[in-house]
Design a protein around this motif. Structure first.
Motif, PDB file in Angstrom:
ATOM      1  N   UNK A 177       8.891  -0.771  -8.912  1.00  0.00           N
ATOM      2  CA  UNK A 177       9.063  -2.150  -8.429  1.00  0.00           C
ATOM      3  C   UNK A 177       8.276  -3.068  -9.342  1.00  0.00           C
ATOM      4  N   UNK A 178       8.971  -4.014  -9.968  1.00  0.00           N
ATOM      5  CA  UNK A 178       8.351  -4.943 -10.902  1.00  0.00           C
ATOM      6  C   UNK A 178       7.915  -6.248 -10.245  1.00  0.00           C
ATOM      7  N   UNK A 179       8.513  -6.588  -9.140  1.00  0.00           N
ATOM      8  CA  UNK A 179       8.346  -7.911  -8.543  1.00  0.00           C
ATOM      9  C   UNK A 179       7.084  -7.992  -7.702  1.00  0.00           C
ATOM     10  N   UNK A 180       6.250  -8.982  -8.016  1.00  0.00           N
ATOM     11  CA  UNK A 180       5.034  -9.203  -7.241  1.00  0.00           C
ATOM     12  C   UNK A 180       5.408  -9.741  -5.859  1.00  0.00           C
ATOM     13  N   UNK A 181       4.649  -9.360  -4.851  1.00  0.00           N
ATOM     14  CA  UNK A 181       4.846  -9.813  -3.472  1.00  0.00           C
ATOM     15  C   UNK A 181       6.219  -9.431  -2.906  1.00  0.00           C
ATOM     16  N   UNK A 182       6.775  -8.339  -3.389  1.00  0.00           N
ATOM     17  CA  UNK A 182       8.075  -7.873  -2.883  1.00  0.00           C
ATOM     18  C   UNK A 182       8.007  -7.563  -1.396  1.00  0.00           C
ATOM     19  N   UNK A 183       6.846  -7.070  -0.962  1.00  0.00           N
ATOM     20  CA  UNK A 183       6.712  -6.702   0.450  1.00  0.00           C
ATOM     21  C   UNK A 183       6.775  -7.933   1.353  1.00  0.00           C
ATOM     22  N   UNK A 184       6.203  -9.038   0.910  1.00  0.00           N
ATOM     23  CA  UNK A 184       6.283 -10.267   1.695  1.00  0.00           C
ATOM     24  C   UNK A 184       7.723 -10.763   1.763  1.00  0.00           C
ATOM     25  N   UNK A 185       8.441 -10.584   0.670  1.00  0.00           N
ATOM     26  CA  UNK A 185       9.849 -10.981   0.640  1.00  0.00           C
ATOM     27  C   UNK A 185      10.665 -10.184   1.667  1.00  0.00           C
ATOM     28  N   UNK A 186      10.406  -8.894   1.735  1.00  0.00           N
ATOM     29  CA  UNK A 186      11.102  -8.038   2.695  1.00  0.00           C
ATOM     30  C   UNK A 186      10.723  -8.416   4.123  1.00  0.00           C
ATOM     31  N   UNK A 187       9.441  -8.629   4.365  1.00  0.00           N
ATOM     32  CA  UNK A 187       8.990  -8.966   5.713  1.00  0.00           C
ATOM     33  C   UNK A 187       9.573 -10.290   6.197  1.00  0.00           C
ATOM     34  N   UNK A 188       9.810 -11.226   5.279  1.00  0.00           N
ATOM     35  CA  UNK A 188      10.451 -12.490   5.667  1.00  0.00           C
ATOM     36  C   UNK A 188      11.830 -12.247   6.275  1.00  0.00           C
ATOM     37  N   UNK A 189      12.543 -11.260   5.729  1.00  0.00           N
ATOM     38  CA  UNK A 189      13.855 -10.923   6.290  1.00  0.00           C
ATOM     39  C   UNK A 189      13.708 -10.331   7.688  1.00  0.00           C
ATOM     40  N   UNK A 190      12.657  -9.561   7.884  1.00  0.00           N
ATOM     41  CA  UNK A 190      12.444  -8.886   9.165  1.00  0.00           C
ATOM     42  C   UNK A 190      11.836  -9.796  10.228  1.00  0.00           C
ATOM     43  N   UNK A 191      11.450 -11.026   9.848  1.00  0.00           N
ATOM     44  CA  UNK A 191      11.019 -12.000  10.859  1.00  0.00           C
ATOM     45  C   UNK A 191      12.162 -12.307  11.817  1.00  0.00           C
ATOM     46  N   UNK A 192      13.384 -12.169  11.321  1.00  0.00           N
ATOM     47  CA  UNK A 192      14.555 -12.336  12.182  1.00  0.00           C
ATOM     48  C   UNK A 192      14.682 -11.080  13.036  1.00  0.00           C
ATOM     49  N   UNK A 193      14.554 -11.196  14.356  1.00  0.00           N
ATOM     50  CA  UNK A 193      14.567  -9.998  15.211  1.00  0.00           C
ATOM     51  C   UNK A 193      15.897  -9.259  15.219  1.00  0.00           C
ATOM     52  N   UNK A 194      16.947  -9.876  14.699  1.00  0.00           N
ATOM     53  CA  UNK A 194      18.252  -9.197  14.659  1.00  0.00           C
ATOM     54  C   UNK A 194      18.460  -8.428  13.360  1.00  0.00           C
ATOM     55  N   UNK A 195      17.519  -8.520  12.430  1.00  0.00           N
ATOM     56  CA  UNK A 195      17.585  -7.730  11.193  1.00  0.00           C
ATOM     57  C   UNK A 195      16.867  -6.409  11.443  1.00  0.00           C
TER      58      UNK A 195
END
Length: 199
Positions: free
Chosen positions: A40-58
């Protein structure tokens, strides 16, 4: 939360058994199954993923996925393995164009590629854990979890994180235990029969 690392270098117990062990040993609400051959090259990739999971339907997020899963004639004509294929694949891996389209944004997809599967623990619990003792071991575990997430009426998101999937590091370089090698035809037929309601 401490990571759970399943090391198969000495004895390769199989992907599904390893995923189940990770689920059993972790208490985290979000489980990230990432192959040992992903860079994984992208910094803060985990925060990017967690933003998607803030939606309870994801329910599921990954780095590579397809907009369509299954051919238009599935369940309308006699079964063929190819009816379970995925179409319009997107990712942001180094060689993305070899596999489909380069994509760095986020979108809904029908199915994810198994090199990165980030899922809510509650969904793994609802599906009864990983399908031990079935045709799914090295093949189609990504189809299994994607279909299970659809069955539970959750969305699947692709995050086009910049990364590289080398491919085959553990399963190709190691001798796989007898009976644990991929049986693609049997795995396809199992998915076809099991998930008629969502394919």
């Amino acid at each position: 939360v401490e990571p759970v690392i399943i090391d198969n270098r000495v004895e390769n117990r199989g992907l599904i058994a390893s995923y189940q062990e990770g689920y059993r040993r972790s208490s985290a609400d979000i489980l990230a199954y990432i192959h040992d051959d992903v860079i994984i090259y992208e910094q803060d990739w985990d925060e990017r993923v967690l933003r998607e999971l803030y939606d309870p339907k994801v329910g599921l997020v990954g780095f590579g996925g397809a907009l369509v899963h299954g051919s238009p004639d599935i369940y309308k004509t006699p079964y063929r393995l190819q009816q379970l294929g995925r179409s319009f694949y997107r990712s942001n891996v180094d060689d993305a164009e070899v596999h489909g389209e380069r994509f760095s944004g986020v979108c809904d997809v029908a199915v994810l590629d198994g090199f990165c599967l980030i899922v809510r623990r509650e969904l793994v619990t609802r599906m009864g854990g990983w399908p031990l003792g079935t045709a799914i071991n090295y093949s189609l575990y990504d189809y299994f979890i994607s279909c299970s997430v659809h069955r539970a009426a959750y969305r699947i998101r692709l995050a086009g994180v910049r990364c590289h999937h080398i491919g085959g590091l553990t399963s190709v370089k190691m001798k796989v235990a007898d009976g644990c090698g991929p049986d693609h035809a049997r795995a396809h037929e199992w998915i076809y029969n099991e998930f008629r309601d969502v394919l």
